[in-house]
Enzyme design. Structure first.
Site, mmCIF file in Angstrom:
data_model
loop_
_atom_site.group_PDB
_atom_site.id
_atom_site.type_symbol
_atom_site.label_atom_id
_atom_site.label_comp_id
_atom_site.label_asym_id
_atom_site.label_seq_id
_atom_site.Cartn_x
_atom_site.Cartn_y
_atom_site.Cartn_z
ATOM 1 N N PHE A 310 0.932 -1.254 0.049
ATOM 2 C CA PHE A 310 -0.374 0.298 -0.294
ATOM 3 C C PHE A 310 0.805 1.161 -0.108
ATOM 4 O O PHE A 310 1.869 0.974 0.724
ATOM 5 C CB PHE A 310 -1.259 -0.259 1.154
ATOM 6 C CG PHE A 310 -2.041 -0.787 1.093
ATOM 7 C CD1 PHE A 310 -2.916 -0.543 1.241
ATOM 8 C CD2 PHE A 310 -1.652 -2.109 2.040
ATOM 9 C CE1 PHE A 310 -4.723 -1.663 1.364
ATOM 10 C CE2 PHE A 310 -2.366 -3.572 2.110
ATOM 11 C CZ PHE A 310 -4.149 -2.654 1.653
ATOM 12 N N ASP A 311 0.391 2.362 -1.376
ATOM 13 C CA ASP A 311 1.182 3.776 -0.169
ATOM 14 C C ASP A 311 -0.004 4.003 0.625
ATOM 15 O O ASP A 311 -0.858 3.827 0.906
ATOM 16 C CB ASP A 311 0.631 4.649 -2.409
ATOM 17 C CG ASP A 311 0.955 5.641 -2.063
ATOM 18 O OD1 ASP A 311 2.289 5.869 -0.943
ATOM 19 O OD2 ASP A 311 0.415 6.779 -2.003
#
Length: 638
Positions: A310-311
């Site tokens: 995930f960013d």
């Protein structure tokens, strides 16, 4: 009449052949009528012509021998031995199988058309100083469009004036209406439930979200997954193998009927239909729910994912700062504290300043028009101050305290507040009036709703590991991960370093999905086995680089997309190995041993093709709803 024929043309040929074949069976077995020729020749000629023509055109187009030539050989063979009814049934089953595939595709396209119908044919365009009703075809990027309550938005654009409550369920799958005002994005096909807005047109026609959905669905079949490529390769050597078996059977048995039965049952209809029908149905299903899946490759790859990266900003968090906590030295002077905040941040263009103003307006019901303007000054690396009526108001970080060198009854509480908030990765600020400290507040990029429950749900769907990749500092990354339940993170990363980390995971044999929304995420989205863009409000570059786009910012929609991909991949494998390969092997064996005649072979084989299409069609109505978690994620979009 012409309109009726155009609307129902896909039904005409298969239904006509169905009726003719029923009559042919009745005349062949039950009704003895003296005719100059066997009645079954009529449907054989009609169906045979269509099948032979389409096969030859496909062969010329692909410039190679196709497995569809088996069908042509079967038709020639059955005609040669006088089994006209067998040939008629073979051609009908081929055409009917294609009809069912077309019907599945039509239902998928109807799902898209239902979105297209949301676009109004006319809208109010600003011409001179007035808004005039014009055709949507006359609108171009840069035009100003007015939309009043109860109307659908005709373009993708930015609100230029006004505010409204927008229902975006048709596009994003989000059931709750969203309040929007100046500078907010709006999308074609969404409904203005309340208010009047003027929209600066950015995108029209094929460039809009609806245009992207249509393009994605149309390209779904062209983007073949590895399973589909395997089926295509299987079909390439299938033809010479079957011809060899036919030759061997003819030599050993001297029975041309057995050879014809093998040709009939070995027609690769089910194999050809196995993957595209499932992929198209699934892409259409996802599109209705606000998820763009770019083809069969993506479905197969996503079904195999073991690790999700995930960013942080815009993915796990909302991507915009919010006031999250506050400490007022003297609670009786709250109004003075809020007024000082308003005076300082009223004209600030900084995201933190805007978030403070939003808080004052939304939570404290302050009218910023009543707040006077002062002499505004930025303090580099520290904050903002404003001079007004011989008073100096300031909102700054802890550097302001170093200048004051203050010690009073509240100093311990103030430092305790600042230390606590900064350890959580938040931006902590102090509010001063003439160097007197009125209190403190903290601002942070807040975690999206549903993210923690979505991660728990993804674990139940087989995801083994979650990693947050961020350019933010270690304290902020650690606090966010602890809040949402992610065990691993990498902080202070540049875009290239995100890329390197994904390469490292893949070198360890992990199947990686990357979720992001910004330009800096594009390289990682491209490299990952599956790149997922978070929300259409993200950058176009992220969307273009991704394999899947979640049209809504609801990250819990990812759970349904994963479940859909896993189910589709399972359906594809069922289609190939059960309905195509197994049926063909058993059928060829029984035909070679003389247990099946051409008619029985035609019925059994083509029944398997019908089952393939029906099996794939189940994905059109597939719904995912997990009741295992106490959170009861409302992922299902009806």
């Amino acid at each position: 009449m012409n309109r009726f024929i155009t609307k129902n043309k896909i039904y005409i040929l298969p239904m006509t052949l169905l009726l003719l074949n029923i009559l042919a069976i009745l005349f062949h077995f039950f009704i003895k009528i003296s005719l100059p020729f066997p009645f079954e020749i009529i449907p054989l000629i009609i169906g045979g012509f269509v099948v032979i023509r389409s096969t030859l055109l496909a062969t010329i187009k692909k410039r190679k021998v196709t497995a569809g030539l088996l069908v042509v050989l079967a038709l020639i063979g059955t005609t040669y031995v006088g089994e006209y009814l067998s040939g008629s049934i073979v051609s009908f089953m081929m055409i009917f199988g294609e009809f069912l595939e077309d019907l599945t595709m039509k239902k998928t396209q109807n799902a898209v058309r239902s979105l297209i119908k949301l676009v109004p044919h006319k809208c109010r365009k600003k011409i001179g100083d007035k808004f005039e009703l014009v055709s949507i075809r006359e609108v171009r990027p840069g035009d100003i469009i007015q939309v009043i309550a109860g109307e659908k938005i005709p373009v993708d654009g930015i609100i230029n004036n006004g505010q409204a409550t927008i229902n975006e369920a048709a596009i994003t799958g989000e059931s709750m209406p969203v309040d929007k005002s100046v500078h907010d994005k709006v999308f074609v096909g969404t409904l203005n439930e309340n208010g009047v807005i003027e929209i600066l047109t950015e995108k029209i026609g094929n460039e809009t979200i609806l245009g992207q959905i249509i393009k994605t669905v149309k390209n779904a079949q062209e983007n073949k997954g590895n399973v589909q490529k395997t089926a295509d390769r299987f079909a390439e050597f299938f033809l010479p193998t079957i011809l060899f078996i036919c030759f061997l059977t003819a030599i050993l048995t001297k029975d041309i009927m057995r050879v014809m039965s093998i040709l009939v049952i070995a027609c690769p209809c089910a194999l050809v239909l196995a993957t595209p029908t499932a992929v198209i149905a699934s892409v259409g299903n996802a599109a209705k729910k606000g998820v763009l899946i770019k083809g069969g490759v993506v479905i197969e790859e996503f079904a195999k994912v073991t690790t999700i990266c995930f960013d942080k900003t815009g993915t796990i968090t909302k991507g915009t700062p919010e006031v999250v906590d506050m400490f007022i030295c003297d609670p009786s002077k709250k109004e003075q504290f809020l007024e000082a905040l308003a005076i300082v941040e009223k004209n600030s263009g900084h995201p933190i300043g805007k978030s403070i103003v939003k808080y004052l307006v939304d939570k404290e019901n302050m009218d910023m028009n009543n707040i006077p303007n002062g002499e505004f000054n930025m303090l580099f690396g520290r904050g903002v101050k404003v001079k007004l009526d011989e008073k100096i108001y300031e909102v700054s970080n802890r550097r302001a305290l170093e200048e004051l060198n203050f010690e009073d009854s509240d100093s311990e509480k103030i430092y305790e507040f600042l230390d606590h908030e900064e350890k959580l990765g938040r931006t902590a600020l102090v509010v001063l009036s003439n160097k007197n400290i009125l209190g403190c507040l903290s601002v942070a990029d807040t975690v999206r709703p549903y993210i923690k429950d979505a991660i728990n749900e993804l674990k139940t769907l087989g995801i083994e590991d979650f990693v947050m990749l961020t350019g933010d500092n270690e304290y902020t990354a650690s606090a966010i991960c602890e809040e949402v339940g992610i065990e691993h993170f990498k902080s202070n990363l540049l875009p290239q370093e995100k890329l390197d980390y994904i390469k490292k995971l893949q070198s360890e044999g992990k199947h990686v999905a990357m979720i992001g929304d910004g330009i800096n995420d594009a390289p990682a989205l491209t490299l990952a086995n599956v790149g997922i863009a978070m929300g259409m409000a993200g950058t176009d570059i992220a969307s273009d680089a991704s394999d899947i786009t979640l049209m809504s910012d609801r990250i819990d929609f990812l759970c349904e997309t994963l479940a859909l991909s896993q189910r589709t991949y399972s359906i594809i494998k069922q289609n190939i190995w059960v309905f195509a390969v197994l049926v063909n092997i058993v059928g060829i064996l029984l035909s070679g041993l003389g247990f099946l005649n051409p008619i029985a072979a035609a019925i059994i084989h083509n029944a398997s093709s019908i089952f393939v299409v029906l099996n794939s069609s189940r994905m059109l109505g597939y719904k995912y709803k997990n009741d295992r978690t106490s959170s009861k994620l409302s992922i299902q979009s009806n």
